[in-house]
Scaffold this active site. Sequence first.
Site, mmCIF file in Angstrom:
data_model
loop_
_atom_site.group_PDB
_atom_site.id
_atom_site.type_symbol
_atom_site.label_atom_id
_atom_site.label_comp_id
_atom_site.label_asym_id
_atom_site.label_seq_id
_atom_site.Cartn_x
_atom_site.Cartn_y
_atom_site.Cartn_z
ATOM 1 N N GLU A 44 0.825 -1.210 0.000
ATOM 2 C CA GLU A 44 0.000 0.000 0.000
ATOM 3 C C GLU A 44 0.859 1.260 0.000
ATOM 4 O O GLU A 44 0.534 2.245 -0.655
ATOM 5 C CB GLU A 44 -0.952 -0.004 1.196
ATOM 6 C CG GLU A 44 -2.088 -1.013 1.083
ATOM 7 C CD GLU A 44 -3.005 -0.731 -0.095
ATOM 8 O OE1 GLU A 44 -3.100 0.429 -0.537
ATOM 9 O OE2 GLU A 44 -3.627 -1.685 -0.595
ATOM 10 N N TYR A 125 -6.358 6.855 4.120
ATOM 11 C CA TYR A 125 -6.545 5.806 3.127
ATOM 12 C C TYR A 125 -5.723 4.559 3.477
ATOM 13 O O TYR A 125 -6.246 3.430 3.500
ATOM 14 C CB TYR A 125 -6.157 6.297 1.725
ATOM 15 C CG TYR A 125 -5.930 5.137 0.802
ATOM 16 C CD1 TYR A 125 -7.023 4.431 0.292
ATOM 17 C CD2 TYR A 125 -4.648 4.678 0.505
ATOM 18 C CE1 TYR A 125 -6.832 3.313 -0.514
ATOM 19 C CE2 TYR A 125 -4.455 3.566 -0.291
ATOM 20 C CZ TYR A 125 -5.535 2.887 -0.793
ATOM 21 O OH TYR A 125 -5.347 1.771 -1.568
ATOM 22 N N ASP A 143 -9.663 5.571 -2.459
ATOM 23 C CA ASP A 143 -8.549 6.139 -3.220
ATOM 24 C C ASP A 143 -9.123 6.783 -4.482
ATOM 25 O O ASP A 143 -10.346 6.928 -4.624
ATOM 26 C CB ASP A 143 -7.492 5.072 -3.528
ATOM 27 C CG ASP A 143 -7.972 4.023 -4.536
ATOM 28 O OD1 ASP A 143 -9.170 4.026 -4.911
ATOM 29 O OD2 ASP A 143 -7.155 3.186 -4.962
#
Length: 358
Positions: A44, A125, A143
């Site tokens: 991520e 996020y 996102d």
Amino acid sequence: MTASISDALLDWYDRNARALPWRNPPGAPLPDDAAWPYRVWLSEVMLQQTTVAAVKPYFEAFTRRWPTVEDLAAAPEDDVMAAWAGLGYYSRARNLVKCARAVAARGGFPAEEAGLRELPGLGAYTSAAIAAIAFGRRAVVVDANVERVVARLFALRQPLPGARKPIREKAEAITPEMRAGDFAQAMMDLGSQVCTAKAPRCLLCPLSSDCEGREKGIAESLPIKPAKKAKPERRGTAFWIERINGPGREVWLVKRPGTGMLGGMRALPDDGWSARDDGSGAAPWGGNPEGMWAGVWEDLGAVRHTFTHAHLTLGLRRAEISGEPGGEGEWWPIERLEEAGLPTLYAKAARLALARES
């Protein structure tokens, strides 16, 4: 409607999920492995503002070299920065090391969003994505891909960034209690593969019958974004300073300050250029090698690089010197220059210098 959306999307994901090195198969139990949250977190962080294709080789290299978060926490920061070279947004790499050390010190990743938000470099996020994907928590993951899908699905015409609050509210409404991690990744896949920014493939979309944007004929125009400002032009100069050392040649490299543009990376010395027009471009090594070091200087041309907020044209000057230069830096064997981990801008400059010598 909300339940039918999540069910339809998860059914589609079960059949069409991308096979990625950091992913669990759709619907499979979460791995009972301490390295699993580490792999999700690493992917991520790498994927922030970076494509899947660009991330894959870096992810595989990092996990081979540092298989666990404890391994990464114990790594010298210079090694991590060098391994990150070319992936861009180098503050991510600095925060990667800080976060790995914080996680190792506490004995593992927290499973909840609130605890994840306390770690260095993790925003809303990334924390939500890790909580959902690594730990199966219900978290709302939004996102750019998810923004686009939700804005079209509910025909949200308010321009960004003002639309982000209603987008999040709608995303919250359709996120299921179960399989939140699969749902988040399904939304990402749908946005990147089907509900694309241009020419969305609506006929292949599992949500087309529920999509208000498609029904109104406005899907491709959503979300509405503010007009982009033209990027300013910046100029600077870098210096290729080399010497003969025995049978080989060496080039002088410096280390950029730990904060700011390309912070903490090895680089060619330069004049203190800055991609920001804020006077932040003072070079800690003096910024004027031509005045500091005697030699015959020649122009090698220039390279061009685009940052998030500016275009940079970087001229390159070359000289061969004898003796030791002043200031902090290191001589690096030219035949091993790839091991230095130069960021893309300086790798371009190095290729220009070597091409001119060949």
